[in-house]
Write an enzyme that holds these catalytic residues in place. Structure first.
Site, PDB file in Angstrom:
ATOM      1  N   ARG A  64     -14.368  -6.035 -15.949  1.00 54.63           N
ATOM      2  CA  ARG A  64     -13.536  -5.488 -14.866  1.00 54.63           C
ATOM      3  C   ARG A  64     -14.348  -5.222 -13.598  1.00 54.63           C
ATOM      4  O   ARG A  64     -13.879  -5.447 -12.480  1.00 54.63           O
ATOM      5  CB  ARG A  64     -12.879  -4.189 -15.377  1.00 54.63           C
ATOM      6  CG  ARG A  64     -12.000  -3.491 -14.382  1.00 54.63           C
ATOM      7  CD  ARG A  64     -11.270  -2.341 -15.043  1.00 54.63           C
ATOM      8  NE  ARG A  64     -10.246  -2.824 -15.962  1.00 54.63           N
ATOM      9  CZ  ARG A  64      -9.009  -3.167 -15.568  1.00 54.63           C
ATOM     10  NH1 ARG A  64      -8.650  -3.046 -14.317  1.00 54.63           N
ATOM     11  NH2 ARG A  64      -8.136  -3.600 -16.433  1.00 54.63           N
ATOM     12  N   ARG A  90      -2.634  -4.510 -11.546  1.00 56.87           N
ATOM     13  CA  ARG A  90      -3.941  -4.134 -12.101  1.00 56.87           C
ATOM     14  C   ARG A  90      -4.517  -2.931 -11.382  1.00 56.87           C
ATOM     15  O   ARG A  90      -4.349  -2.781 -10.169  1.00 56.87           O
ATOM     16  CB  ARG A  90      -4.924  -5.302 -11.991  1.00 56.87           C
ATOM     17  CG  ARG A  90      -4.598  -6.388 -12.970  1.00 56.87           C
ATOM     18  CD  ARG A  90      -5.741  -7.331 -13.160  1.00 56.87           C
ATOM     19  NE  ARG A  90      -5.260  -8.506 -13.861  1.00 56.87           N
ATOM     20  CZ  ARG A  90      -5.191  -8.610 -15.182  1.00 56.87           C
ATOM     21  NH1 ARG A  90      -5.573  -7.627 -15.947  1.00 56.87           N
ATOM     22  NH2 ARG A  90      -4.721  -9.712 -15.735  1.00 56.87           N
ATOM     23  N   ASN A 106       0.131   1.504  -2.008  1.00 54.54           N
ATOM     24  CA  ASN A 106       0.804   0.981  -3.200  1.00 54.54           C
ATOM     25  C   ASN A 106       2.293   1.309  -3.139  1.00 54.54           C
ATOM     26  O   ASN A 106       2.693   2.327  -2.588  1.00 54.54           O
ATOM     27  CB  ASN A 106       0.189   1.627  -4.450  1.00 54.54           C
ATOM     28  CG  ASN A 106       0.787   1.081  -5.732  1.00 54.54           C
ATOM     29  OD1 ASN A 106       1.019  -0.124  -5.864  1.00 54.54           O
ATOM     30  ND2 ASN A 106       1.044   1.958  -6.689  1.00 54.54           N
ATOM     31  N   THR A 107       3.107   0.426  -3.700  1.00 49.22           N
ATOM     32  CA  THR A 107       4.529   0.733  -3.861  1.00 49.22           C
ATOM     33  C   THR A 107       4.803   0.864  -5.351  1.00 49.22           C
ATOM     34  O   THR A 107       4.246   0.122  -6.160  1.00 49.22           O
ATOM     35  CB  THR A 107       5.436  -0.363  -3.270  1.00 49.22           C
ATOM     36  OG1 THR A 107       5.383  -1.512  -4.108  1.00 49.22           O
ATOM     37  CG2 THR A 107       5.024  -0.737  -1.867  1.00 49.22           C
ATOM     38  N   HIS A 108       5.666   1.802  -5.694  1.00 50.02           N
ATOM     39  CA  HIS A 108       5.962   2.041  -7.108  1.00 50.02           C
ATOM     40  C   HIS A 108       7.460   2.282  -7.275  1.00 50.02           C
ATOM     41  O   HIS A 108       8.045   3.049  -6.499  1.00 50.02           O
ATOM     42  CB  HIS A 108       5.154   3.247  -7.613  1.00 50.02           C
ATOM     43  CG  HIS A 108       5.370   3.506  -9.061  1.00 50.02           C
ATOM     44  ND1 HIS A 108       4.842   2.705 -10.053  1.00 50.02           N
ATOM     45  CD2 HIS A 108       6.097   4.464  -9.712  1.00 50.02           C
ATOM     46  CE1 HIS A 108       5.215   3.155 -11.240  1.00 50.02           C
ATOM     47  NE2 HIS A 108       5.977   4.222 -11.053  1.00 50.02           N
ATOM     48  N   ASP A 140      -5.246   6.112  -5.049  1.00 46.35           N
ATOM     49  CA  ASP A 140      -6.618   6.476  -5.403  1.00 46.35           C
ATOM     50  C   ASP A 140      -6.952   5.767  -6.714  1.00 46.35           C
ATOM     51  O   ASP A 140      -6.243   4.834  -7.111  1.00 46.35           O
ATOM     52  CB  ASP A 140      -6.802   8.004  -5.440  1.00 46.35           C
ATOM     53  CG  ASP A 140      -5.960   8.670  -6.507  1.00 46.35           C
ATOM     54  OD1 ASP A 140      -5.531   7.978  -7.448  1.00 46.35           O
ATOM     55  OD2 ASP A 140      -5.733   9.888  -6.399  1.00 46.35           O
ATOM     56  N   ALA A 141      -7.998   6.208  -7.400  1.00 44.89           N
ATOM     57  CA  ALA A 141      -8.452   5.446  -8.573  1.00 44.89           C
ATOM     58  C   ALA A 141      -7.611   5.687  -9.825  1.00 44.89           C
ATOM     59  O   ALA A 141      -7.874   5.100 -10.872  1.00 44.89           O
ATOM     60  CB  ALA A 141      -9.921   5.757  -8.851  1.00 44.89           C
ATOM     61  N   GLY A 142      -6.575   6.512  -9.746  1.00 47.89           N
ATOM     62  CA  GLY A 142      -5.734   6.764 -10.907  1.00 47.89           C
ATOM     63  C   GLY A 142      -4.619   5.735 -11.037  1.00 47.89           C
ATOM     64  O   GLY A 142      -4.558   4.760 -10.285  1.00 47.89           O
ATOM     65  N   ASP A 144      -1.131   4.976 -10.266  1.00 45.84           N
ATOM     66  CA  ASP A 144      -0.041   5.371  -9.374  1.00 45.84           C
ATOM     67  C   ASP A 144      -0.187   6.811  -8.878  1.00 45.84           C
ATOM     68  O   ASP A 144       0.796   7.549  -8.781  1.00 45.84           O
ATOM     69  CB  ASP A 144       1.326   5.158 -10.061  1.00 45.84           C
ATOM     70  CG  ASP A 144       1.549   3.699 -10.410  1.00 45.84           C
ATOM     71  OD1 ASP A 144       1.225   2.837  -9.572  1.00 45.84           O
ATOM     72  OD2 ASP A 144       2.029   3.402 -11.524  1.00 45.84           O
TER      73      ASP A 144
HETATM   74  C1  GRF Z   1       8.160  -3.664  -7.489  1.00 40.79           C
HETATM   75  O1  GRF Z   1       9.197  -2.849  -7.929  1.00 40.79           O
HETATM   76  C2  GRF Z   1       6.829  -2.979  -7.594  1.00 40.79           C
HETATM   77  O2  GRF Z   1       6.829  -1.661  -7.195  1.00 40.79           O
HETATM   78  C3  GRF Z   1       6.646  -3.104  -9.084  1.00 40.79           C
HETATM   79  O3  GRF Z   1       6.956  -4.443  -9.331  1.00 40.79           O
HETATM   80  C4  GRF Z   1       7.939  -4.845  -8.403  1.00 40.79           C
HETATM   81  C5  GRF Z   1       7.420  -6.043  -7.659  1.00 40.79           C
HETATM   82  O4  GRF Z   1       8.399  -6.980  -7.502  1.00 40.79           O
HETATM   83  N1  GRF Z   1       5.414  -2.631  -9.558  1.00 40.79           N
HETATM   84  P1  GRF Z   1       8.160  -8.275  -6.590  1.00 40.79           P
HETATM   85  O5  GRF Z   1       6.963  -8.994  -7.174  1.00 40.79           O
HETATM   86  O6  GRF Z   1       7.918  -7.802  -5.193  1.00 40.79           O
HETATM   87  O7  GRF Z   1       9.425  -9.056  -6.731  1.00 40.79           O
END
Ligand code: GRF
Length: 187
Positions: A64, A90, A106-108, A140-142, A144
């Protein structure tokens, strides 16, 4: 504002960013799109849009740390103001986070700190929450974790499956990501 976007999959959120940039609605330059494995639709559609792409294939590295070092090196070479993890599945190392200190977004698909991890939508549904949503945060390193920039709520419907709920979340997630990038770019 120059961004590098990291994807692992289809990149439909990324496509929304590309569309916004191309429509002149988002003052951002997508310097490159990168993936952690070959053959992602995210990279394919970026190349089709004329964007520079790269793959730092996790499987080609001994460990890694070596993979992380190369990912950081390649990302840095594009001199981004912000690196966006958009469905990048990842965890990056502390060194990567340090290198892009306060620049790794990041988006979650859940309302963090609830339901972090790879199955945020499934876990929220299984728990039985009536409202979930999406989060854009500085990573950060965690897993999400890191300062939250913006969130949107999405109501869970009784008939929702993981797929239908995730699709509705992604509609909000795309708008939110574009909104946040726009605010950062105009700041
Ligand atoms: C999003 O909901 C993202 O937050 C999640 O996976 C999805 C990504 O979808 N971890 P895409 O690859 O943009 O279609």
């Amino acid at each position: 504002m120059r961004i590098v976007v990291l994807v692992s999959g289809t990149g439909s959120n990324l496509q929304a960013v590309i569309d916004a940039v191309q429509a002149g609605a988002l003052p951002v330059e997508i310097a490159a799109v990168g993936a952690d494995r070959p053959g992602t639709y995210g990279v394919e559609r970026s190349a089709a849009a004329g964007i520079e792409t790269f793959v730092v294939d996790f499987k080609q590295f001994a460990d890694r740390d070596a993979w992380n070092a190369e990912l950081a090196r390649v990302c840095s070479s594009y001199e981004p103001d912000v690196v966006v993890s958009s469905g990048f599945m990842r965890i990056v190392s502390a060194e990567f986070i340090e290198r892009f200190d306060g620049k790794y977004l990041n988006t979650h698909p859940a309302l963090l700190p609830a339901f972090p991890g790879a199955h945020g939508v499934r876990d929220a549904l299984a728990y039985g929450v009536k409202v979930t949503g999406c989060t854009v945060h500085w990573a950060d390193a965690g897993v999400d974790t890191g300062p939250i920039v913006a969130q949107r709520a999405v109501v869970v419907l009784p008939e929702d499956t993981e797929e239908t709920l995730h699709e509705r979340i992604k509609v909000q997630e795309r708008e939110l990501l574009i909104e946040v990038l726009g605010e950062l770019a105009r700041a």
